[in-house]
Write a protein that holds these residues in place. Structure first.
Motif, PDB file in Angstrom:
ATOM      1  N   PHE A  57       0.844  -1.189   0.000  1.00  0.00           N
ATOM      2  CA  PHE A  57       0.000   0.000   0.000  1.00  0.00           C
ATOM      3  C   PHE A  57       0.881   1.241   0.000  1.00  0.00           C
ATOM      4  CE2 PHE A  57      -2.104  -3.462   2.225  1.00  0.00           C
ATOM      5  CZ  PHE A  57      -3.274  -3.582   1.493  1.00  0.00           C
ATOM      6  N   ASP A  58       0.442   2.271  -0.716  1.00  0.00           N
ATOM      7  CA  ASP A  58       1.217   3.513  -0.748  1.00  0.00           C
ATOM      8  C   ASP A  58       1.020   4.287   0.558  1.00  0.00           C
ATOM      9  OD1 ASP A  58      -1.224   4.928  -0.933  1.00  0.00           O
ATOM     10  OD2 ASP A  58      -1.002   5.307  -3.075  1.00  0.00           O
ATOM     11  N   GLU A  59       1.634   5.459   0.634  1.00  0.00           N
ATOM     12  CA  GLU A  59       1.586   6.254   1.853  1.00  0.00           C
ATOM     13  C   GLU A  59       0.174   6.673   2.251  1.00  0.00           C
ATOM     14  OE1 GLU A  59       3.745   6.574  -0.639  1.00  0.00           O
ATOM     15  OE2 GLU A  59       5.645   6.182   0.354  1.00  0.00           O
ATOM     16  N   GLU A  60      -0.753   6.697   1.296  1.00  0.00           N
ATOM     17  CA  GLU A  60      -2.153   7.046   1.583  1.00  0.00           C
ATOM     18  C   GLU A  60      -3.016   5.810   1.844  1.00  0.00           C
ATOM     19  OE1 GLU A  60      -0.673   8.667  -1.363  1.00  0.00           O
ATOM     20  OE2 GLU A  60      -0.024  10.110   0.145  1.00  0.00           O
ATOM     21  N   GLY A  61      -2.413   4.638   1.855  1.00  0.00           N
ATOM     22  CA  GLY A  61      -3.158   3.404   2.108  1.00  0.00           C
ATOM     23  C   GLY A  61      -3.790   2.795   0.881  1.00  0.00           C
ATOM     24  N   ASN A  62      -3.453   3.293  -0.307  1.00  0.00           N
ATOM     25  CA  ASN A  62      -4.001   2.749  -1.542  1.00  0.00           C
ATOM     26  C   ASN A  62      -3.166   1.562  -2.003  1.00  0.00           C
ATOM     27  OD1 ASN A  62      -5.995   4.880  -1.855  1.00  0.00           O
ATOM     28  ND2 ASN A  62      -4.250   6.191  -2.315  1.00  0.00           N
ATOM     29  N   SER A  63      -3.847   0.542  -2.505  1.00  0.00           N
ATOM     30  CA  SER A  63      -3.167  -0.642  -3.016  1.00  0.00           C
ATOM     31  C   SER A  63      -2.406  -0.314  -4.289  1.00  0.00           C
ATOM     32  CB  SER A  63      -4.209  -1.729  -3.325  1.00  0.00           C
ATOM     33  OG  SER A  63      -3.624  -2.772  -4.064  1.00  0.00           O
ATOM     34  N   TYR A  64      -1.284  -0.971  -4.467  1.00  0.00           N
ATOM     35  CA  TYR A  64      -0.547  -0.848  -5.726  1.00  0.00           C
ATOM     36  C   TYR A  64      -1.223  -1.658  -6.835  1.00  0.00           C
ATOM     37  CZ  TYR A  64       3.238   1.282  -3.037  1.00  0.00           C
ATOM     38  OH  TYR A  64       3.982   2.102  -2.233  1.00  0.00           O
ATOM     39  N   GLY A  65      -2.261  -2.411  -6.475  1.00  0.00           N
ATOM     40  CA  GLY A  65      -3.040  -3.135  -7.474  1.00  0.00           C
ATOM     41  C   GLY A  65      -2.443  -4.452  -7.914  1.00  0.00           C
ATOM     42  N   ALA A  66      -1.651  -5.060  -7.063  1.00  0.00           N
ATOM     43  CA  ALA A  66      -1.015  -6.324  -7.445  1.00  0.00           C
ATOM     44  C   ALA A  66      -1.456  -7.470  -6.545  1.00  0.00           C
ATOM     45  CB  ALA A  66       0.499  -6.162  -7.403  1.00  0.00           C
ATOM     46  N   GLY A  67      -2.659  -7.364  -6.022  1.00  0.00           N
ATOM     47  CA  GLY A  67      -3.192  -8.452  -5.229  1.00  0.00           C
ATOM     48  C   GLY A  67      -3.162  -8.247  -3.723  1.00  0.00           C
ATOM     49  N   ASN A  68      -2.667  -7.108  -3.260  1.00  0.00           N
ATOM     50  CA  ASN A  68      -2.642  -6.815  -1.820  1.00  0.00           C
ATOM     51  C   ASN A  68      -2.067  -7.990  -1.019  1.00  0.00           C
ATOM     52  OD1 ASN A  68      -3.934  -4.533  -2.661  1.00  0.00           O
ATOM     53  ND2 ASN A  68      -5.888  -5.000  -1.693  1.00  0.00           N
ATOM     54  N   CYS A  69      -0.966  -8.485  -1.432  1.00  0.00           N
ATOM     55  CA  CYS A  69      -0.376  -9.683  -0.833  1.00  0.00           C
ATOM     56  C   CYS A  69       0.386  -9.342   0.435  1.00  0.00           C
ATOM     57  CB  CYS A  69       0.520 -10.372  -1.852  1.00  0.00           C
ATOM     58  SG  CYS A  69      -0.356 -10.811  -3.362  1.00  0.00           S
ATOM     59  N   ASP A  70      -0.355  -8.909   1.460  1.00  0.00           N
ATOM     60  CA  ASP A  70       0.271  -8.581   2.730  1.00  0.00           C
ATOM     61  C   ASP A  70       0.202  -9.788   3.664  1.00  0.00           C
ATOM     62  OD1 ASP A  70      -2.408  -8.593   3.480  1.00  0.00           O
ATOM     63  OD2 ASP A  70      -2.405  -6.550   4.256  1.00  0.00           O
ATOM     64  N   LEU A  71       0.799  -9.659   4.837  1.00  0.00           N
ATOM     65  CA  LEU A  71       0.870 -10.792   5.758  1.00  0.00           C
ATOM     66  C   LEU A  71      -0.516 -11.241   6.207  1.00  0.00           C
ATOM     67  CD1 LEU A  71       2.544 -12.836   7.277  1.00  0.00           C
ATOM     68  CD2 LEU A  71       2.875 -11.127   9.088  1.00  0.00           C
ATOM     69  N   ASN A  72      -1.426 -10.311   6.450  1.00  0.00           N
ATOM     70  CA  ASN A  72      -2.780 -10.711   6.856  1.00  0.00           C
ATOM     71  C   ASN A  72      -3.453 -11.582   5.804  1.00  0.00           C
ATOM     72  OD1 ASN A  72      -2.664  -9.401   9.345  1.00  0.00           O
ATOM     73  ND2 ASN A  72      -3.440  -7.498   8.508  1.00  0.00           N
ATOM     74  N   GLY A  73      -3.301 -11.203   4.546  1.00  0.00           N
ATOM     75  CA  GLY A  73      -3.875 -12.007   3.471  1.00  0.00           C
ATOM     76  C   GLY A  73      -3.230 -13.380   3.373  1.00  0.00           C
ATOM     77  N   VAL A  74      -1.915 -13.423   3.554  1.00  0.00           N
ATOM     78  CA  VAL A  74      -1.212 -14.714   3.543  1.00  0.00           C
ATOM     79  C   VAL A  74      -1.739 -15.597   4.663  1.00  0.00           C
ATOM     80  CG1 VAL A  74       1.026 -15.818   3.976  1.00  0.00           C
ATOM     81  CG2 VAL A  74       0.873 -13.913   2.374  1.00  0.00           C
ATOM     82  N   ILE A  75      -1.873 -15.027   5.851  1.00  0.00           N
ATOM     83  CA  ILE A  75      -2.355 -15.806   6.994  1.00  0.00           C
ATOM     84  C   ILE A  75      -3.761 -16.337   6.730  1.00  0.00           C
ATOM     85  CG2 ILE A  75      -3.125 -15.600   9.404  1.00  0.00           C
ATOM     86  CD1 ILE A  75      -0.625 -13.778   9.834  1.00  0.00           C
ATOM     87  N   GLN A  76      -4.653 -15.486   6.229  1.00  0.00           N
ATOM     88  CA  GLN A  76      -6.032 -15.918   5.964  1.00  0.00           C
ATOM     89  C   GLN A  76      -6.067 -17.091   4.988  1.00  0.00           C
ATOM     90  OE1 GLN A  76      -8.144 -12.466   4.552  1.00  0.00           O
ATOM     91  NE2 GLN A  76      -8.027 -11.428   6.515  1.00  0.00           N
ATOM     92  N   THR A  77      -5.316 -16.981   3.916  1.00  0.00           N
ATOM     93  CA  THR A  77      -5.342 -18.044   2.912  1.00  0.00           C
ATOM     94  C   THR A  77      -4.602 -19.279   3.408  1.00  0.00           C
ATOM     95  OG1 THR A  77      -5.475 -16.363   1.181  1.00  0.00           O
ATOM     96  CG2 THR A  77      -4.915 -18.599   0.489  1.00  0.00           C
ATOM     97  N   ALA A  78      -3.473 -19.087   4.101  1.00  0.00           N
ATOM     98  CA  ALA A  78      -2.720 -20.228   4.631  1.00  0.00           C
ATOM     99  C   ALA A  78      -3.559 -21.034   5.623  1.00  0.00           C
ATOM    100  CB  ALA A  78      -1.426 -19.756   5.279  1.00  0.00           C
ATOM    101  N   GLU A  79      -4.387 -20.369   6.411  1.00  0.00           N
ATOM    102  CA  GLU A  79      -5.271 -21.086   7.335  1.00  0.00           C
ATOM    103  C   GLU A  79      -6.237 -21.987   6.572  1.00  0.00           C
ATOM    104  OE1 GLU A  79      -6.839 -17.728   9.521  1.00  0.00           O
ATOM    105  OE2 GLU A  79      -5.393 -18.022  11.153  1.00  0.00           O
ATOM    106  N   ARG A  80      -6.776 -21.477   5.492  1.00  0.00           N
ATOM    107  CA  ARG A  80      -7.698 -22.269   4.686  1.00  0.00           C
ATOM    108  C   ARG A  80      -6.974 -23.431   4.008  1.00  0.00           C
ATOM    109  NH1 ARG A  80     -10.779 -18.055   1.022  1.00  0.00           N
ATOM    110  NH2 ARG A  80     -11.683 -19.977   0.202  1.00  0.00           N
ATOM    111  N   VAL A  81      -5.768 -23.175   3.546  1.00  0.00           N
ATOM    112  CA  VAL A  81      -4.973 -24.234   2.913  1.00  0.00           C
ATOM    113  C   VAL A  81      -4.670 -25.326   3.937  1.00  0.00           C
ATOM    114  CG1 VAL A  81      -2.731 -24.735   1.856  1.00  0.00           C
ATOM    115  CG2 VAL A  81      -4.029 -22.722   1.136  1.00  0.00           C
ATOM    116  N   LYS A  82      -4.287 -24.915   5.140  1.00  0.00           N
ATOM    117  CA  LYS A  82      -4.008 -25.892   6.197  1.00  0.00           C
ATOM    118  C   LYS A  82      -5.253 -26.699   6.525  1.00  0.00           C
ATOM    119  CE  LYS A  82      -2.691 -26.383  10.977  1.00  0.00           C
ATOM    120  NZ  LYS A  82      -2.544 -25.720  12.262  1.00  0.00           N
TER     121      LYS A  82
END
Length: 180
Positions: A57-82
């Motif tokens: 996310f940029d300084e204003e909190g806007n996504s760069y538009g590449a999937g918002n692949c932050d740690l929270n998103g990784v955790i959410q999906t990894a939990e489902r995968v597990k």
């Protein structure tokens, strides 16, 4: 006779899954709506790839538009995968957006650092991410220290033309993986 077992990995990148679902994306198998991860499992996918951007996310909190692949998103999906009893790969990009052979943009939080400071930041970041995942019992099966690193990581300091510095960065990430 010796029997040789060949390991075949069939993988899919689901890094943007949570963002797609947040925008009402739906998945179907043979015309029937179904959970995306369950579809992958039903189709014999053996590994889910999840890429991680440092701060997508940029300084204003806007996504760069590449999937918002932050740690929270990784955790959410990894939990489902597990929960689906599947393996997953964590792909550290060490960038705030896409990293590939044509661009390895250093995360904005690390800009202005010298190579020693940068290696320490990369080490601490990698270690902290892996500790958070471990605390949630979400250890990845495979960890990629960098993404498409043919030309280096965290340019300009980790460019392939400065091979000792590139090795310093890669070793910092590997050391964090081994420690956690």
């Amino acid at each position: 006779w010796r029997i040789l077992k060949v390991l075949m990995i069939k993988g899919v990148d689901l890094s943007s899954l949570s963002q797609i679902e947040e925008h009402s994306g739906k998945y179907f198998l043979h015309g029937k709506e179904k959970d995306c991860i369950q579809i992958m499992k039903d189709c014999d996918i053996s590994l889910i790839r999840l890429r991680l951007f440092n701060d997508p996310f940029d300084e204003e909190g806007n996504s760069y538009g590449a999937g918002n692949c932050d740690l929270n998103g990784v955790i959410q999906t990894a939990e489902r995968v597990k929960d689906a009893e599947m393996d997953w790969l964590l792909d550290f990009h060490y960038s705030d957006c896409w990293a590939d052979p044509g661009k390895q943009t250093m995360p904005k939080a690390w800009r202005g650092q010298n190579i020693i400071e940068l290696a320490n930041s990369l080490y601490l970041y990698t270690r902290d991410v892996l500790k958070k995942l471990k605390e949630k019992d979400l250890n990845p099966s495979i960890i990629a220290v960098g993404n498409e690193i043919t030309n280096g990581i965290c340019w300009p300091l980790g460019h392939k033309n400065s091979f000792p510095d590139l090795l310093r960065l890669l070793n910092a990430g590997i050391r964090a993986c081994n420690e956690v």
